[in-house]
Design an enzyme around this catalytic site. Structure first.
Site, mmCIF file in Angstrom:
data_model
loop_
_atom_site.group_PDB
_atom_site.id
_atom_site.type_symbol
_atom_site.label_atom_id
_atom_site.label_comp_id
_atom_site.label_asym_id
_atom_site.label_seq_id
_atom_site.Cartn_x
_atom_site.Cartn_y
_atom_site.Cartn_z
ATOM 1 C CG HIS A 11 -0.153 0.196 2.637
ATOM 2 N ND1 HIS A 11 0.129 1.320 2.841
ATOM 3 C CD2 HIS A 11 0.071 -0.916 3.429
ATOM 4 C CE1 HIS A 11 0.858 1.143 4.101
ATOM 5 N NE2 HIS A 11 0.822 -0.174 4.519
ATOM 6 N NE ARG A 63 -1.101 0.246 7.425
ATOM 7 C CZ ARG A 63 -1.553 -0.391 8.443
ATOM 8 N NH1 ARG A 63 -2.908 0.231 8.931
ATOM 9 N NH2 ARG A 63 -0.935 -1.101 9.198
ATOM 10 C CD GLU A 90 3.319 -4.169 8.556
ATOM 11 O OE1 GLU A 90 3.335 -5.471 8.479
ATOM 12 O OE2 GLU A 90 3.688 -3.416 7.752
ATOM 13 C CG HIS A 187 -0.374 -4.250 5.352
ATOM 14 N ND1 HIS A 187 -0.784 -3.028 5.719
ATOM 15 C CD2 HIS A 187 -1.233 -5.127 5.505
ATOM 16 C CE1 HIS A 187 -2.087 -3.018 5.450
ATOM 17 N NE2 HIS A 187 -2.384 -4.340 5.371
#
Length: 249
Positions: A11, A63, A90, A187
Site C-alpha cells: 500500500h 490503507r 501488517e 503491507h
C-alpha cells in the site's frame, strides 16, 4: 518456463507513515501522498503494462483496501471479487503501536529498535490495555471473527509468516492454479514474509518499496521462475527502497 504469475502491491503511504509512527494493526487510511501514489504509481504502472485481474486479495486494514480500491477503479475492475483476509494484515507492533519511531530510538536506543523492527524472531513488548490504541484494535469490528488464540499482542517477521504463508498456500495458490490472474495488496512485513517464503532468501535487509507493483513468475509446481520483477526502472526502485530504509532515522 513460467506458467503462472502473481502481482503484489504494498500500500501507499498512510497517515501514520507520514507521521513516522508505528502502525501495525491500527486501522489508519492513506495520506494524500499515499492516494496519489496508488493512482500515479500502482494503478498507472499496471495500466501501462495492460495487466488485468480476475480476483484480488487484501488485508482487513483500510490503507491496503484504499490502495486496492484505486487500482480497481482505474483498471475498471469493480466487478472482480475481493477477499479481505486478516492473516494478510501488517505485523502487530505490540507496545510500540502509536509511538514515533525516532522517539523510540531515542528512548531504547537505535540498536534495540532496529532489532525489534528487523530481526526475524525478536518481538517488541506486547501491547497492554493502557496503550491508547489497544481498545481501537481489540474492538475493531473487522477483527471480530478472529479467534482469541489467534489475536496477537505483538509479532515478529517469523510469527507474521506463520499466519501469512498458510493463507498463501491454502487460499491464494488454488486461485492461481485455477488459471486466474491474481492481485495481492498488503503491507510491508506481511509481503516481506511472502517474499522470503517464495524466494527462500535472506530478507532482513530487504526493503520493500511502497506502491510499486512487483511480480513473481512460477512454473507448474508453483516454484519461482526467475526473480522478483518490479514494474519500474531500477533507479526508481532503488530510490524507493532507500526511502523505506530511512524511515525512523
Amino acid at each position: 518456463m513460467a506458467k503462472y504469475s502473481v502481482v503484489f502491491v504494498r500500500h501507499g503511504e498512510s497517515e501514520w507513515n507520514k507521521m513516522n509512527l508505528f502502525c501495525g494493526w491500527h486501522d489508519v487510511g492513506l495520506s494524500e501522498e499515499g492516494e496519489w501514489d496508488a493512482l500515479e504509481i500502482s494503478a498507472a504502472s499496471l495500466k501501462r503494462e495492460n495487466i488485468t485481474f480476475d480476483v484480488a486479495f487484501t488485508s482487513c486494514l483500510r490503507r491496503a483496501n484504499q490502495t486496492l480500491d484505486v487500482i480497481r477503479r482505474e483498471l475498471n475492475l469493480g466487478h472482480i471479487p475481493v477477499h479481505q483476509l486478516w492473516r494478510l494484515n501488517e505485523r502487530h507492533y505490540g507496545a510500540l503501536t502509536g509511538f514515533n519511531k525516532r522517539q523510540m530510538a531515542d528512548i531504547y536506543g537505535e540498536t534495540q529498535v532496529q532489532v525489534w523492527r528487523r530481526s526475524f524472531n525478536v518481538p517488541p513488548p506486547a501491547i497492554e490495555p493502557n496503550n491508547p490504541y489497544y481498545g481501537a484494535i481489540r474492538n475493531n469490528p473487522k477483527f471480530r471473527h478472529i479467534a482469541e488464540k489467534d489475536f496477537p499482542l505483538t509479532e515478529t517477521l517469523e510469527t507474521t509468516m506463520q499466519r501469512v504463508v498458510p493463507e498463501w498456500t491454502d487460499t491464494i495458490i488454488p486461485e492461481v492454479r485455477a488459471g486466474k490472474k491474481v492481485l495481492v495488496v498488503a503491507h510491508g512485513t506481511s509481503l516481506r514474509g511472502l517474499v522470503k517464503h517464495i524466494q527462500d532468501a535472506d530478507i532482513m535487509k530487504f526493503n520493500l518499496p511502497n506502491s510499486i507493483p512487483f511480480i513473481f513468475d512460477f512454473d507448474e509446481n508453483m516454484k519461482m521462475v526467475g526473480g522478483i520483477r518490479f514494474l519500474a526502472n531500477e533507479d526508481t526502485v532503488i530510490k524507493a527502497m532507500e526511502k523505506v530504509a530511512s524511515i525512523g532515522k
